[in-house]
Enzyme design. Structure first.
Site, PDB file in Angstrom:
ATOM      1  N   HIS A  73       0.832  -1.198   0.000  1.00 65.91           N
ATOM      2  CA  HIS A  73       0.000   0.000   0.000  1.00 65.91           C
ATOM      3  C   HIS A  73       0.872   1.255   0.000  1.00 65.91           C
ATOM      4  O   HIS A  73       1.538   1.561   0.977  1.00 65.91           O
ATOM      5  CB  HIS A  73      -0.897  -0.014   1.242  1.00 65.91           C
ATOM      6  CG  HIS A  73      -1.867   1.101   1.321  1.00 65.91           C
ATOM      7  ND1 HIS A  73      -1.838   2.035   2.332  1.00 65.91           N
ATOM      8  CD2 HIS A  73      -2.906   1.435   0.521  1.00 65.91           C
ATOM      9  CE1 HIS A  73      -2.818   2.894   2.168  1.00 65.91           C
ATOM     10  NE2 HIS A  73      -3.486   2.555   1.076  1.00 65.91           N
ATOM     11  N   HIS A 118      -0.775  10.376  -3.061  1.00 68.24           N
ATOM     12  CA  HIS A 118      -2.060   9.880  -2.567  1.00 68.24           C
ATOM     13  C   HIS A 118      -3.181  10.855  -2.897  1.00 68.24           C
ATOM     14  O   HIS A 118      -4.320  10.458  -3.151  1.00 68.24           O
ATOM     15  CB  HIS A 118      -1.998   9.651  -1.058  1.00 68.24           C
ATOM     16  CG  HIS A 118      -3.301   9.186  -0.482  1.00 68.24           C
ATOM     17  ND1 HIS A 118      -3.884   8.001  -0.848  1.00 68.24           N
ATOM     18  CD2 HIS A 118      -4.149   9.752   0.411  1.00 68.24           C
ATOM     19  CE1 HIS A 118      -5.025   7.846  -0.202  1.00 68.24           C
ATOM     20  NE2 HIS A 118      -5.217   8.896   0.556  1.00 68.24           N
TER      21      HIS A 118
END
Length: 370
Positions: free
Chosen positions: A49, A91
């Site tokens: 991740h 992100h």
């Protein structure tokens, strides 16, 4: 102000080698044997991740490299657009939380307020910068109080492009002698479409140009929105994954649709998703919710319903620190202390998941091997 010179891939990999002591928990040699010589993939998939973001600032080449050295099967770059149409890994399109942009007086006038996916945000946004300008910035740790070790690497790592991530993955595939996958997420696709910076065509172009074109290629493209996945399904054979959050997908809000994630999570909703996607990426609570005390409750029927629809299930996000864990799996009172993430992972493996997003991929590789 004086800035670091741009590192070459070789220099960056040399720097990453300094992180090898952290990778002491890396995969045993047989952990990904199924992926070495054929199309089969390990089960469950270990998806890094934002890279090995539990050890190194997220969405940096060092983070992706460390994740691969720890045995991750896929690395996950979240993608946003630059003003000149380049795909870079962040992100969010807001840069203040993950870069040193606030320390650059030459960009002070770029700070502004705008609506992103229906939320008012103030900061610096990727779409206001060219790639060359973004390359003068350096990454910082998003949650330094929880991950102070990561913060020690602040201001040392660049914002990578998708092409640079692909180059890194292909290089490490050779040295690791195994197939390593890409799991990109299109961030804020409707927002970028409204700016004339739609990312679907550039993303497919880059992936196809690098040999990722068939359904068997080691790529999953994910999104919290629906329509851009449907658009991608008409542009590429690459596997797509519908992500789940709460409320409504933003593109459905814009279209005036009443479709919610809760409706999409029903048996009928999952069947509908299977018409354009190969998998689903639910927030963990869709699979095992937490009770009133913050402990894991009983699994829902999400996984069996998804499997009945022919969908893979890759939940997010597993993290080792207490603050992210169920109450009874925490160790002590410090939010940053490591808890029993192994038990958390095992509960979801027992529920039948096909893969998982994790900030500390070495731990998932270890649990899988056991």
């Amino acid at each position: 102000m004086a800035r670091h010179s741009r590192p070459t891939l070789r220099h960056l990999l040399t720097a990453c080698s300094l992180l090898l002591p952290i990778a002491a928990f890396a995969a045993t040699p047989g952990a990904s044997v199924a992926a070495k010589n054929g199309r089969e993939e390990p089960h469950p998939l270990v998806i890094a991740h934002r890279g090995a973001s539990g050890y190194v600032p997220e969405h940096t080449l060092a983070s992706y490299a460390l994740a691969i050295l720890q045995g991750a099967d896929y690395v996950e770059p979240d993608l946003v657009m630059t003003r000149d149409g380049e795909l870079v890994a962040r992100h969010d399109n807001e840069l203040g939380l993950t870069t040193d942009v606030s320390q650059h007086p030459e960009f002070a006038d770029r700070k502004r307020t705008q609506m992103v996916d229906g939320v008012e945000l103030t900061g610096w946004f990727s779409e206001d910068f060219t790639l060359a300008e973004l390359k003068t910035l350096r990454a910082i740790e998003r949650i330094p109080t929880i991950r102070p070790g990561n913060a020690r690497l602040d201001d040392s790592l660049e914002i990578p492009t998708l092409q640079e991530i692909i180059d890194l993955v292909k290089t490490l595939q050779l040295s690791e002698r195994r197939r390593i996958g890409l799991y990109p997420e299109t961030k804020h696709p409707t927002h970028f479409q409204q700016l004339g910076l739609a990312m679907e065509k550039p993303l497919v172009r880059v992936l196809h140009r690098n040999g990722y074109a068939s359904r068997n290629a080691p790529v999953y493209i994910q999104s919290f929105e629906v329509e851009n996945l449907k658009t991608l399904s008409r542009m590429t054979q690459l596997r797509l994954v519908q992500l789940f959050s709460s409320g409504q997908p933003y593109d459905q809000q814009v279209r005036g649709s009443k479709l919610t994630y809760a409706q999409m999570a029903t048996a009928e909703g999952l069947k509908a998703i299977s018409r354009y996607a190969a998998g689903v990426g639910p927030e963990k609570s869709y699979i095992i919710p937490r009770d009133a005390n913050g402990n894991l409750a009983q699994p829902t029927d999400f996984v069996p319903n998804a499997h009945a629809a022919g969908l893979k299930v890759h939940p997010y996000t597993f993290r080792a620190e207490n603050v992210f864990l169920p109450t009874n799996l925490r160790n002590g009172d410090s939010p940053a202390e490591r808890g029993d993430i192994e038990a958390d992972i095992q509960a979801f493996l027992d529920a039948g998941i096909d893969g998982l997003f994790i900030d500390q991929p070495d731990i998932a590789v270890k649990v899988r091997g056991q």
